[in-house]
Design an enzyme around this catalytic site. Structure first.
Site, PDB file in Angstrom:
ATOM      1  N   GLN A 126       1.325 121.863  -3.677  1.00  0.00           N
ATOM      2  CA  GLN A 126      -0.067 122.211  -3.370  1.00  0.00           C
ATOM      3  C   GLN A 126      -0.694 123.126  -4.429  1.00  0.00           C
ATOM      4  O   GLN A 126      -1.835 122.948  -4.810  1.00  0.00           O
ATOM      5  CB  GLN A 126      -0.117 122.906  -2.014  1.00  0.00           C
ATOM      6  CG  GLN A 126      -1.264 122.437  -1.191  1.00  0.00           C
ATOM      7  CD  GLN A 126      -1.105 122.794   0.277  1.00  0.00           C
ATOM      8  OE1 GLN A 126      -0.135 123.418   0.677  1.00  0.00           O
ATOM      9  NE2 GLN A 126      -2.068 122.401   1.068  1.00  0.00           N
ATOM     10  N   TYR A 227      -5.184 110.033   1.965  1.00  0.00           N
ATOM     11  CA  TYR A 227      -6.383 109.396   1.416  1.00  0.00           C
ATOM     12  C   TYR A 227      -6.932 108.358   2.395  1.00  0.00           C
ATOM     13  O   TYR A 227      -6.192 107.814   3.219  1.00  0.00           O
ATOM     14  CB  TYR A 227      -6.059 108.699   0.087  1.00  0.00           C
ATOM     15  CG  TYR A 227      -5.760 109.648  -1.040  1.00  0.00           C
ATOM     16  CD1 TYR A 227      -6.741 110.508  -1.517  1.00  0.00           C
ATOM     17  CD2 TYR A 227      -4.505 109.690  -1.628  1.00  0.00           C
ATOM     18  CE1 TYR A 227      -6.469 111.371  -2.564  1.00  0.00           C
ATOM     19  CE2 TYR A 227      -4.221 110.560  -2.674  1.00  0.00           C
ATOM     20  CZ  TYR A 227      -5.213 111.394  -3.137  1.00  0.00           C
ATOM     21  OH  TYR A 227      -4.945 112.254  -4.166  1.00  0.00           O
TER      22      TYR A 227
HETATM   23  P1  NAD Z   1     -10.896 111.768  -1.990  1.00  0.00           P
HETATM   24  O1  NAD Z   1     -11.526 112.558  -3.076  1.00  0.00           O
HETATM   25  O2  NAD Z   1     -10.066 110.581  -2.326  1.00  0.00           O
HETATM   26  O3  NAD Z   1     -12.054 111.265  -0.978  1.00  0.00           O
HETATM   27  C1  NAD Z   1     -13.030 112.158  -0.480  1.00  0.00           C
HETATM   28  C2  NAD Z   1     -13.311 111.824   0.966  1.00  0.00           C
HETATM   29  O4  NAD Z   1     -14.004 110.583   1.063  1.00  0.00           O
HETATM   30  C3  NAD Z   1     -12.081 111.683   1.856  1.00  0.00           C
HETATM   31  O5  NAD Z   1     -12.171 112.594   2.916  1.00  0.00           O
HETATM   32  C4  NAD Z   1     -12.154 110.240   2.337  1.00  0.00           C
HETATM   33  O6  NAD Z   1     -11.663 110.097   3.661  1.00  0.00           O
HETATM   34  C5  NAD Z   1     -13.634 109.984   2.274  1.00  0.00           C
HETATM   35  N1  NAD Z   1     -14.051 108.571   2.340  1.00  0.00           N
HETATM   36  C6  NAD Z   1     -13.506 107.477   1.749  1.00  0.00           C
HETATM   37  N2  NAD Z   1     -14.198 106.367   2.089  1.00  0.00           N
HETATM   38  C7  NAD Z   1     -15.235 106.776   2.868  1.00  0.00           C
HETATM   39  C8  NAD Z   1     -16.294 106.112   3.520  1.00  0.00           C
HETATM   40  N3  NAD Z   1     -16.467 104.787   3.464  1.00  0.00           N
HETATM   41  N4  NAD Z   1     -17.168 106.867   4.235  1.00  0.00           N
HETATM   42  C9  NAD Z   1     -17.036 108.195   4.355  1.00  0.00           C
HETATM   43  N5  NAD Z   1     -16.047 108.883   3.764  1.00  0.00           N
HETATM   44  C10 NAD Z   1     -15.134 108.174   3.041  1.00  0.00           C
HETATM   45  O7  NAD Z   1     -10.020 112.678  -1.037  1.00  0.00           O
HETATM   46  P2  NAD Z   1      -9.571 114.207  -1.212  1.00  0.00           P
HETATM   47  O8  NAD Z   1     -10.728 115.074  -0.906  1.00  0.00           O
HETATM   48  O9  NAD Z   1      -8.912 114.412  -2.523  1.00  0.00           O
HETATM   49  O10 NAD Z   1      -8.460 114.364  -0.092  1.00  0.00           O
HETATM   50  C11 NAD Z   1      -8.550 113.794   1.187  1.00  0.00           C
HETATM   51  C12 NAD Z   1      -7.632 114.550   2.136  1.00  0.00           C
HETATM   52  O11 NAD Z   1      -6.294 114.616   1.644  1.00  0.00           O
HETATM   53  C13 NAD Z   1      -7.988 116.012   2.351  1.00  0.00           C
HETATM   54  O12 NAD Z   1      -9.026 116.222   3.220  1.00  0.00           O
HETATM   55  C14 NAD Z   1      -6.691 116.552   2.904  1.00  0.00           C
HETATM   56  O13 NAD Z   1      -6.590 116.306   4.289  1.00  0.00           O
HETATM   57  C15 NAD Z   1      -5.656 115.744   2.193  1.00  0.00           C
HETATM   58  N6  NAD Z   1      -5.030 116.576   1.146  1.00  0.00           N
HETATM   59  C16 NAD Z   1      -3.728 116.934   1.306  1.00  0.00           C
HETATM   60  C17 NAD Z   1      -3.118 117.747   0.352  1.00  0.00           C
HETATM   61  C18 NAD Z   1      -1.690 118.167   0.497  1.00  0.00           C
HETATM   62  O14 NAD Z   1      -1.077 117.868   1.466  1.00  0.00           O
HETATM   63  N7  NAD Z   1      -1.138 118.867  -0.481  1.00  0.00           N
HETATM   64  C19 NAD Z   1      -3.820 118.180  -0.764  1.00  0.00           C
HETATM   65  C20 NAD Z   1      -5.157 117.791  -0.908  1.00  0.00           C
HETATM   66  C21 NAD Z   1      -5.739 116.984   0.062  1.00  0.00           C
END
Ligand code: NAD
Length: 376
Positions: A126, A227
């Site tokens: 993380q 994702y």
């Molecule tokens: P991302 O940048 O790939 O996507 C951004 C957001 O767009 C996501 O929340 C996704 O669900 C949303 N999305 C995709 N298609 C969509 C649609 N048609 N309409 C509306 N929204 C849509 O994702 P990100 O922000 O890099 O990460 C997503 C999630 O991953 C985070 O919220 C978190 O829960 C998780 N995460 C986990 C870790 C970890 O465990 N170390 C670290 C970072 C993030």
């Protein structure tokens, strides 16, 4: 062990190494060298690097050729891949899904390329997750940019001359960037609504004091890495219908919806924008990944016939380069420290480490990452 940080292309204000991190590396016994002017665009002067124990200056070609490890924000330009000696570890963003040719060149040059976008999303990694650290700042910067462009204010204001209603902000895609956009817009006093296809997000949106927009698009879900899954064309259509009214009522729409390794879905159509009020602002944080907004141009602001401004945001985190560099450099340092063998005083590329197998693209003359190996 000689670690080199190089200046970035002209449109990139961020840097991969800050004086704070340079001092930590020097403390481990690492020989740190930086190109002159490295941090100038991010407010880190050469003198601060020198004070931290880094050697400042020298010819770029010689710096590259003498490096055991190179840190950068952006991928290396093709002509510089060949200038590194075999065995050099190069840590940066690489855009690997779109840069197959570069992967082949890196492999041929014998470089060990570590891709920051492929860092696994595990608890242990993380603090090395620069997609998240940078997305968070992009979400913040999107709201600040929208507020600066807007001819209205964000908070409700009651004055003897009358009451101003709060701005309405709609955030589409509530991952790391979206959550920070919601929090920032709330702090500025806006009335915030949000939508995401991952059901787990609803609670997070509410906990920030925003309203989750309910749209029934059927089965969605998320991958093991957290994702979003790709929607069917029918689901996308239903989502657009459900969002059209909210967009029309919003002063600011911020889109952040991405699909890892694939182009972003188009969620806000020209027809939806045509229904928005003049002066409304749309910030598309997915502009660099294909865009969530029809008609968006990466790196530009497009003004529509009905007076809506569409901002094609690319790496908006670079607008707060001092802090985004600090976070990025801290991510790189956490990665470095994980593989630092203090006894031997060397960086040990442990191939059986699950963090490394997630993000190592090339090594020993080959493309080694399973995602990219076959097609390389
Ligand atoms: P991302 O940048 O790939 O996507 C951004 C957001 O767009 C996501 O929340 C996704 O669900 C949303 N999305 C995709 N298609 C969509 C649609 N048609 N309409 C509306 N929204 C849509 O994702 P990100 O922000 O890099 O990460 C997503 C999630 O991953 C985070 O919220 C978190 O829960 C998780 N995460 C986990 C870790 C970890 O465990 N170390 C670290 C970072 C993030």
């Amino acid at each position: 062990m000689r670690l080199v940080a190089l200046t970035e292309p002209g449109d990139e204000a961020r840097v991969a190494l800050t004086p704070v991190v340079a001092a930590k590396l020097a403390g481990l016994g690492v020989e740190v060298a930086v190109e002159a002017g490295l941090g100038a665009a991010a407010d880190y002067p050469d003198a601060a690097y020198a004070e931290a124990g880094a050697a400042v200056g020298g010819d770029r070609g010689e710096l590259l050729a003498g490096a055991d490890m190179v840190w950068r924000v952006r991928k290396p330009p093709p002509e510089e891949v060949r200038r590194m000696k075999r065995g050099t570890v190069h840590v940066s963003f690489f855009d690997p899904f779109r840069e197959r040719e570069m992967l082949a060149a890196l492999a041929e040059a014998g470089v060990s390329a570590v891709s920051m976008e492929m860092m696994p999303r595990t608890t242990l990694a993380q603090k090395m997750d620069s997609l998240s650290s940078q997305a968070s700042l992009a979400g913040y910067a999107a709201v600040i940019q929208a507020a600066a462009c807007s001819r209205g204010i964000f908070p409700m204001m009651m004055t003897p001359a009358g009451t101003l209603s709060p701005a309405r902000v709609f955030v589409i895609g509530v991952g790391v960037a979206g959550l920070q956009a919601i929090a920032t817009a709330k702090r500025l006093g806006a009335r915030v609504e949000a939508f995401d296809t991952r059901p787990v997000v609803e609670e997070q949106v509410r906990s920030l004091g925003a309203k989750f927009v309910k749209i029934d698009i059927g089965e969605t879900g998320q991958t093991a890495e957290g994702y979003a899954r790709e929607l069917t064309p029918e689901q996308i259509e239903r989502q657009r219908e459900g969002m059209a009214k909210v967009c029309a009522q919003s002063n600011v729409v911020i889109t952040t919806a991405k699909l890892f390794g694939r182009p972003a879905p188009v969620l806000v159509t020209a027809a939806m924008i045509a229904r928005m009020k003049p002066g409304s602002i749309v910030v598309d944080l997915a502009a660099g990944a294909g865009g969530n907004v029809e008609g968006v141009e990466p790196g530009k602001t497009v003004v529509t016939d009905n007076g809506v401004r569409i901002i094609g945001a690319v790496a908006l985190e670079a607008t707060v380069a001092r802090d985004s560099s600090a976070m990025y450099a801290a991510n790189l340092y956490a990665f470095f420290e994980h593989f630092w063998d203090a006894g031997e005083g060397r960086f040990a590329l442990r191939r059986d480490d699950e963090i490394l197998s997630g993000c190592l693209l090339t090594h020993g003359g080959e493309v080694v990452h399973p995602e990219f190996r076959e097609e390389s």
